[in-house]
Scaffold this active site. Structure first.
Site, short mmCIF file in Angstrom:
data_model
loop_
_atom_site.label_atom_id
_atom_site.label_comp_id
_atom_site.label_asym_id
_atom_site.label_seq_id
_atom_site.Cartn_x
_atom_site.Cartn_y
_atom_site.Cartn_z
N GLY A 120 0.85 -1.18 0.00
CA GLY A 120 0.00 0.00 0.00
C GLY A 120 0.89 1.23 0.00
O GLY A 120 2.10 1.12 0.22
N GLN A 176 3.03 9.83 2.11
CA GLN A 176 4.33 9.17 1.91
C GLN A 176 5.02 9.64 0.64
O GLN A 176 6.22 9.41 0.48
CB GLN A 176 4.16 7.66 1.84
N CYS A 226 7.40 -0.72 6.42
CA CYS A 226 6.83 0.47 5.81
C CYS A 226 7.88 1.07 4.88
O CYS A 226 9.05 1.17 5.24
CB CYS A 226 6.47 1.47 6.90
N LEU A 227 7.44 1.51 3.69
CA LEU A 227 8.38 2.13 2.75
C LEU A 227 8.96 3.42 3.32
O LEU A 227 10.03 3.85 2.88
CB LEU A 227 7.68 2.40 1.42
N HIS A 276 -2.88 0.01 8.58
CA HIS A 276 -1.56 0.63 8.40
C HIS A 276 -1.65 1.82 7.43
O HIS A 276 -1.11 2.90 7.71
CB HIS A 276 -0.57 -0.43 7.88
N GLU A 277 -2.33 1.61 6.30
CA GLU A 277 -2.39 2.69 5.29
C GLU A 277 -3.23 3.87 5.77
O GLU A 277 -2.83 5.03 5.59
CB GLU A 277 -2.94 2.15 3.96
N HIS A 336 -1.55 6.31 8.09
CA HIS A 336 -0.69 7.33 7.46
C HIS A 336 -1.45 8.63 7.20
O HIS A 336 -0.87 9.72 7.24
CB HIS A 336 -0.14 6.83 6.12
#
Ligand code: ZN
Length: 191
Positions: A49, A54, A102-103, A144-145, A148
């Site tokens: 995702g 981000q 996480c990226l 998680h997404e 953000h």
């Protein structure tokens, strides 16, 4: 389409609550182009995702997709989904300890308790209102997404701080046990 740069932990944009979009803003060509960039950037980085903050855009848009993901080989597939102004309602007190990465937090993983059953409500990229339930490991990916978009990063939610590890040490010491637990969850919920 353009690949966007990914913001890393410590950049203030990851700590802001993103701005909600009106339907007109969402349908504007520049927003639609941005969504294409978000998807391309997610796929290029093998993310499960990616949320707009981000990639340095503080708006309430996130993308999710899992198709035999090499970063997360145990994750069940998720069809490409664009969620705009998403809201999550937790449907259970049950939590699954999910080993997340996480990226925006390169080479770092940790255990996050995530609700196993949720309801998500959002606009799709065409402005249609959508609501459905999500269960199992996929429910963790959604939480998680959407976190953000509210300035939260998974590291904030790690309860057992001793679970923090690099990806190499995760694979060496944690992966086998975690994948067993993850597979059992996926078998129970089918997702
Ligand atoms: Zn993330």
């Amino acid at each position: 389409m353009t690949l966007r740069k990914i913001a890393h932990l410590g950049h203030p944009i990851l700590r802001q609550t993103a701005r909600t979009l009106t339907r007109d803003e969402l349908l504007a060509p520049e927003t639609q182009r941005f969504i294409d960039d978000l998807v391309e950037t997610m796929r290029d980085a093998n993310g499960a995702g990616l949320a707009a903050p981000q990639v340095y855009e503080s708006v309430m848009i996130c993308a999710l997709e899992v198709k035999k993901n090499p970063r997360y080989p145990y994750k069940p597939d998720i069809p490409l989904t664009i969620a705009v102004n998403p809201v999550i309602e937790l449907l259970t007190d049950e939590r699954f300890d999910n080993y997340e990465g996480c990226l925006s937090v390169p080479n770092f993983r940790g255990l996050v308790p995530r609700a196993t059953e949720i309801k998500v409500s959002y606009l799709d990229r065409h402005g249609n209102a959508v609501a459905h339930e999500v269960r199992g490991l996929t429910a963790g990916t959604w939480q998680h997404e959407v976190d953000h978009l509210f300035g939260k990063v998974f590291v904030d939610r790690v309860v057992d701080l001793t679970s923090f590890c690099t990806w190499a040490e995760f694979e060496r010491y944690q992966m086998a046990g975690f994948v067993e637990r993850a597979k059992a969850l996926v078998a129970r919920y089918g997702s």
